[in-house]
Design a protein around this motif. Sequence first.
Motif, PDB file in Angstrom:
ATOM      1  N   GLY A 271      51.083  49.581  35.683  1.00  0.00           N
ATOM      2  CA  GLY A 271      50.250  48.403  35.460  1.00  0.00           C
ATOM      3  C   GLY A 271      49.088  48.789  36.362  1.00  0.00           C
ATOM      4  N   ARG A 272      49.683  48.933  37.419  1.00  0.00           N
ATOM      5  CA  ARG A 272      48.353  49.065  38.549  1.00  0.00           C
ATOM      6  C   ARG A 272      47.980  50.479  38.073  1.00  0.00           C
ATOM      7  N   HIS A 273      48.088  51.833  37.766  1.00  0.00           N
ATOM      8  CA  HIS A 273      47.600  52.962  37.090  1.00  0.00           C
ATOM      9  C   HIS A 273      47.496  52.237  35.493  1.00  0.00           C
ATOM     10  N   ALA A 274      47.422  51.419  34.891  1.00  0.00           N
ATOM     11  CA  ALA A 274      46.742  51.337  33.479  1.00  0.00           C
ATOM     12  C   ALA A 274      45.471  50.806  33.765  1.00  0.00           C
ATOM     13  N   LEU A 275      45.707  49.617  34.846  1.00  0.00           N
ATOM     14  CA  LEU A 275      44.137  48.880  35.484  1.00  0.00           C
ATOM     15  C   LEU A 275      43.414  50.237  35.699  1.00  0.00           C
ATOM     16  N   SER A 276      43.654  50.716  36.685  1.00  0.00           N
ATOM     17  CA  SER A 276      43.200  52.163  37.451  1.00  0.00           C
ATOM     18  C   SER A 276      42.333  52.910  36.503  1.00  0.00           C
ATOM     19  N   MET A 277      42.978  53.116  35.024  1.00  0.00           N
ATOM     20  CA  MET A 277      42.310  53.518  33.662  1.00  0.00           C
ATOM     21  C   MET A 277      41.483  52.782  32.857  1.00  0.00           C
ATOM     22  N   GLY A 278      41.619  51.264  32.861  1.00  0.00           N
ATOM     23  CA  GLY A 278      40.812  50.805  32.644  1.00  0.00           C
ATOM     24  C   GLY A 278      41.519  50.421  31.123  1.00  0.00           C
ATOM     25  N   TRP A 279      42.428  50.240  31.303  1.00  0.00           N
ATOM     26  CA  TRP A 279      42.778  50.551  30.008  1.00  0.00           C
ATOM     27  C   TRP A 279      43.928  48.479  29.640  1.00  0.00           C
ATOM     28  N   ILE A 280      43.732  48.287  30.646  1.00  0.00           N
ATOM     29  CA  ILE A 280      43.974  46.643  31.038  1.00  0.00           C
ATOM     30  C   ILE A 280      43.297  45.871  31.477  1.00  0.00           C
ATOM     31  N   LEU A 281      43.329  44.715  31.638  1.00  0.00           N
ATOM     32  CA  LEU A 281      42.256  43.803  31.947  1.00  0.00           C
ATOM     33  C   LEU A 281      43.220  43.802  33.798  1.00  0.00           C
ATOM     34  N   PRO A 282      42.473  43.585  34.588  1.00  0.00           N
ATOM     35  CA  PRO A 282      42.682  43.246  35.661  1.00  0.00           C
ATOM     36  C   PRO A 282      43.354  41.471  35.730  1.00  0.00           C
ATOM     37  N   SER A 283      43.544  40.699  34.843  1.00  0.00           N
ATOM     38  CA  SER A 283      43.482  39.407  34.706  1.00  0.00           C
ATOM     39  C   SER A 283      45.801  39.469  34.849  1.00  0.00           C
ATOM     40  N   ASP A 284      45.301  40.371  33.915  1.00  0.00           N
ATOM     41  CA  ASP A 284      46.593  40.600  32.892  1.00  0.00           C
ATOM     42  C   ASP A 284      47.751  41.291  34.339  1.00  0.00           C
ATOM     43  N   LEU A 285      46.765  42.436  35.383  1.00  0.00           N
ATOM     44  CA  LEU A 285      47.788  43.153  36.379  1.00  0.00           C
ATOM     45  C   LEU A 285      48.621  41.955  36.898  1.00  0.00           C
ATOM     46  N   ILE A 286      47.374  40.876  37.090  1.00  0.00           N
ATOM     47  CA  ILE A 286      48.491  39.407  38.044  1.00  0.00           C
ATOM     48  C   ILE A 286      49.365  39.017  37.356  1.00  0.00           C
ATOM     49  N   GLU A 287      49.153  38.785  36.025  1.00  0.00           N
ATOM     50  CA  GLU A 287      50.529  38.082  35.339  1.00  0.00           C
ATOM     51  C   GLU A 287      51.295  39.109  35.088  1.00  0.00           C
TER      52      GLU A 287
END
Length: 299
Positions: A271-287
């Motif tokens: 999930g952290r990697h996907a966020l770093s690539m802009g593929w998911i939202l920051p709020s979703d990483l928290i979830e």
Amino acid sequence: MYKRFMSWEIPSVRIKVSFQGYNQIVVSDEEGYFTVHLKSNNGFEIKKSWNEVQLDLLDQIGKVPNPVTATNKIFIPIGKVDYGIISDIDDTIVPTGATRLFEMIKTTFLGNAHSRLPFPGVSSYYQALAKGSDGIDSNPFFYVSSSPWNLYDFLMEFLDVHQIPKGPLMLRDLGLSKEQFIAGSHWKHKLKQVEKIFQIEKNLQFILIGDSGQHDPEIYLKVIKDFPGRVKMVYIRDVSPKRKTAMKEIQLEMNHLGVDMLLVKDTLEAGRHALSMGWILPSDLIEIQESKQKDEALN
């Protein structure tokens, strides 16, 4: 579970498929399965991602009273599609012990959709990928597994119970061959199904998710070679310490072909990697992080 495997095959019967006034008749194959390709010259009016298709059996089967009807769901994206996701199931979404035969058999026959728990955080991670960068469930999921079609309803219930995004299940025929109980090899089945998805969705890039225990990386490497430029990322759950050297070699070869492969211990790392690539939202990483903690407490 026993009854799922004691199924009767009904070949050569006609099924009428109806969707938004469009009708098509298909015939079941020798194993009792049938495939539908919905195409209309007038197009379809799509107002929501999930839609229902009506199925009607046209032929009489023994003493089974008519009518025999059913509905099936199809996914048609209505938002911006960033990418598609192709995921393995065994030891990628849910622990099965697929690399240890006795443990896999015990898990399969003694568990149910409620008692079998996915890896911590998987549900939120997959939901985040489905929503992508715009927060709308528009990125399609496809599940490829060597499990037999007999487990279809069990696996669909499992996805529903644990709130994992639904998608087509590409499973395997259960049959006898001289070499094995389930006809066809794990490798050939998975490769064929993944490449079939690439051929149908010609304009879509994919994120591939698997594990290191059953040659998913080797299969995905072949797909990258056969469909250059179509794979955005490969996430592999590290479940086989003995294959560390092989994983590094495959990772290096993928890099040479322009695709990154990340070997992860848990869902949060992916999930952290996907966020770093802009593929998911920051709020979703928290979830994902909160969901992982809750799931670990349950396990």
